[in-house]
Design an enzyme around this catalytic site. Structure first.
Site, PDB file in Angstrom:
ATOM      1  N   THR A 135      32.474 111.253  90.871  1.00 55.60           N
ATOM      2  CA  THR A 135      32.183 110.341  89.855  1.00 55.60           C
ATOM      3  C   THR A 135      32.475 108.951  90.017  1.00 55.60           C
ATOM      4  OG1 THR A 135      32.840 110.193  87.531  1.00 55.60           O
ATOM      5  CG2 THR A 135      34.637 110.977  88.840  1.00 55.60           C
ATOM      6  N   ASP A 136      31.808 108.121  88.990  1.00 53.64           N
ATOM      7  CA  ASP A 136      31.902 106.658  88.979  1.00 53.64           C
ATOM      8  C   ASP A 136      33.528 106.251  88.256  1.00 53.64           C
ATOM      9  OD1 ASP A 136      31.283 107.316  86.731  1.00 53.64           O
ATOM     10  OD2 ASP A 136      29.943 105.397  86.608  1.00 53.64           O
ATOM     11  N   GLU A 137      33.832 107.288  87.830  1.00 58.69           N
ATOM     12  CA  GLU A 137      35.250 107.045  87.015  1.00 58.69           C
ATOM     13  C   GLU A 137      36.274 106.758  87.846  1.00 58.69           C
ATOM     14  OE1 GLU A 137      35.554 109.527  83.371  1.00 58.69           O
ATOM     15  OE2 GLU A 137      33.533 110.131  83.357  1.00 58.69           O
ATOM     16  N   TYR A 160      41.520 113.007  84.295  1.00 56.65           N
ATOM     17  CA  TYR A 160      40.168 113.447  85.124  1.00 56.65           C
ATOM     18  C   TYR A 160      39.825 112.784  86.217  1.00 56.65           C
ATOM     19  CZ  TYR A 160      35.159 113.955  86.181  1.00 56.65           C
ATOM     20  OH  TYR A 160      33.826 113.881  86.721  1.00 56.65           O
ATOM     21  N   LYS A 164      39.883 113.344  90.180  1.00 53.40           N
ATOM     22  CA  LYS A 164      38.704 112.982  91.144  1.00 53.40           C
ATOM     23  C   LYS A 164      39.132 112.120  92.324  1.00 53.40           C
ATOM     24  CE  LYS A 164      35.019 114.671  90.709  1.00 53.40           C
ATOM     25  NZ  LYS A 164      34.620 116.077  91.280  1.00 53.40           N
ATOM     26  N   ASN A 190      25.880 111.790  83.773  1.00 50.67           N
ATOM     27  CA  ASN A 190      24.589 112.965  83.863  1.00 50.67           C
ATOM     28  C   ASN A 190      24.138 113.247  82.326  1.00 50.67           C
ATOM     29  OD1 ASN A 190      24.250 114.290  86.689  1.00 50.67           O
ATOM     30  ND2 ASN A 190      25.140 112.354  86.633  1.00 50.67           N
TER      31      ASN A 190
END
Ligand code: NAD
Ligand code: TYD
Length: 354
Positions: A135-137, A160, A164, A190
């Site tokens: 993810t970009d997070e 989260y 990741k 998404n």
């Protein structure tokens, strides 16, 4: 990569993005044997794959990536040429109330899978590939300007994104230390059919239909870059087959929206679809207490993916949003099942004898 894929393992294929990916690959590669490994947590649902479940080259395996013995048995029985790893705990709000599940699944589960691949491939890496979907997070939070590139330093700020980020680090470590042939992609938010109704858009669609309050966190000025989920699945297909080992690719929609503007656009779309007077749904908007540590803005520079692999998002927001809203309105039964646990019964009936 020269693809020699015959046996492809996809983890998390019963979830939101995973099910779109499984559908795409099952239809596109009839000569692959595709193994969908999923624990069927609350977020995984085999109804998401109803239209392809009879395909003879799709095999469902119920299993948990946190269970090392299970993985060892599986990899002892079946050789895989490629692995596309999506299985994860994926919801930020849940990670705030219960971070440990995120550590166990996202970090330990990923390392278990890396170990299983390393042991099975035993240094014979030709034509093999371990693709980690992220993810970009992991990049943290942006101010008003700027974009995340593949060189942006990691700065995760929620449990989260920390889990990741940690899993991304392990994947890179296995590449550098053991030579494991890995690729990683980091994608923006998404949206589309089959997304679990805890996430922003399906939650709002559901509440609008039921005329319930639309809970917008904080001041609603938080910004996300939205990508049509099938565009993401197509990017994964492209990167899996053509990406370079050890590389990272950012995937984004070039489609930034402040939450409050997106909710307004959704409300207008829903008013139209439900034949309600303009402004009806927007009157349900309610500002609520903010998410702790809420990242202000995510924005992706997906230029590398376009330059090197020729991928670009195809579906525009208005079209994607309308398709999403229509899908949820036409699939009330799906919504009831995923929220009631009935899909467990479905699973029993479909797979008890397999
Ligand atoms: P999701 O929550 O809809 O699906 C996750 C799937 O993983 C479910 O089918 C679940 O049953 C399965 N799973 C969970 N724990 C498991 C375990 N221990 N063993 C086996 N299977 C398990 O998630 P999603 O939104 O489809 O996200 C898929 C991946 O893409 C995740 O890795 C996520 O971090 C990443 N991602 C998601 C987004 C997004 O906007 N949704 C954006 C970028 C990246
Ligand atoms: P979400 O779908 O949870 O994705 P993420 O946190 O991974 O970006 O949330 C998207 C944005 O919408 C995020 O800024 C939080 C906000 N949000 C709300 O304002 N209200 C809600 O009820 C939810 C679920 C999210």
């Amino acid at each position: 990569m020269m693809t020699t894929t015959k046996h492809l393992l996809i983890t998390g294929g019963a979830g939101f993005i995973g099910s779109h990916l499984v559908r795409l690959l099952v239809n596109k590669y009839p000569d692959y044997q595709i193994y969908n490994l999923d624990a069927l947590t609350y977020a995984g649902n085999l109804e998401n794959l109803k239209d392809v479940e009879q395909a003879p080259h799709l095999h469902f395996i119920k299993g948990d990536i946190t269970d090392r013995d299970f993985l060892r048995d599986l990899f002892a029985r079946q050789a895989f040429d490629g692995i596309i790893h999506l299985a994860a705990e994926s919801h930020v709000d849940r990670s705030i109330t219960g971070p440990m599940a995120f550590v166990v699944t996202n970090v330990i589960g990923t390392v278990n899978l890396l170990e299983a691949a390393k042991e099975q491939w035993a240094g014979q890496f030709d034509g093999k590939r371990f693709y980690h979907v992220s993810t970009d997070e992991v990049y943290g939070s942006l101010g008003e300007t700027g974009f995340f590139t593949e060189e942006t330093a990691y700065d995760p700020r929620s449990p989260y994104s920390a889990s990741k980020a940690s899993s991304d680090h392990f994947v890179r470590a296995y590449h550098h230390t053991y030579g494991l042939p890995v690729v990683i992609s980091n994608c923006s938010n998404n949206y589309g059919p089959f997304q679990f109704p805890e996430k922003l858009l399906p939650l709002m669609i559901h509440n609008i239909r039921q005329r319930k309050p639309l809970p917008v966190y904080g001041d609603g000025q938080y910004t996300r870059d939205w990508l049509w989920v099938i565009d993401h699945a197509e990017a994964i297909d492209r990167i899996y087959h053509d990406g370079v080992n050890g590389e990272t690719y950012n995937i984004g929609g070039n489609n930034e929206w402040k939450n409050i503007d997106l909710v307004h656009l959704l409300c207008a779309t829903m008013d139209r679809l439900l034949d309600r007077p303009a402004g009806d749904s927007a009157s349900l908007i309610t500002f609520v207490k903010d998410r702790p540590g809420h990242d202000r803005r995510y924005a992706i520079d997906a230029g590398k993916l376009k330059r090197e692999l020729g991928w670009e998002p195809l579906v525009q927001m208005q079209e994607g949003l309308e398709r999403t809203a229509r899908w949820y309105l036409e699939n009330q039964e799906w919504l009831e099942h995923v929220t009631s646990g009935n899909y467990q019964k479905y699973y029993q009936e479909q797979y008890a004898s397999r």
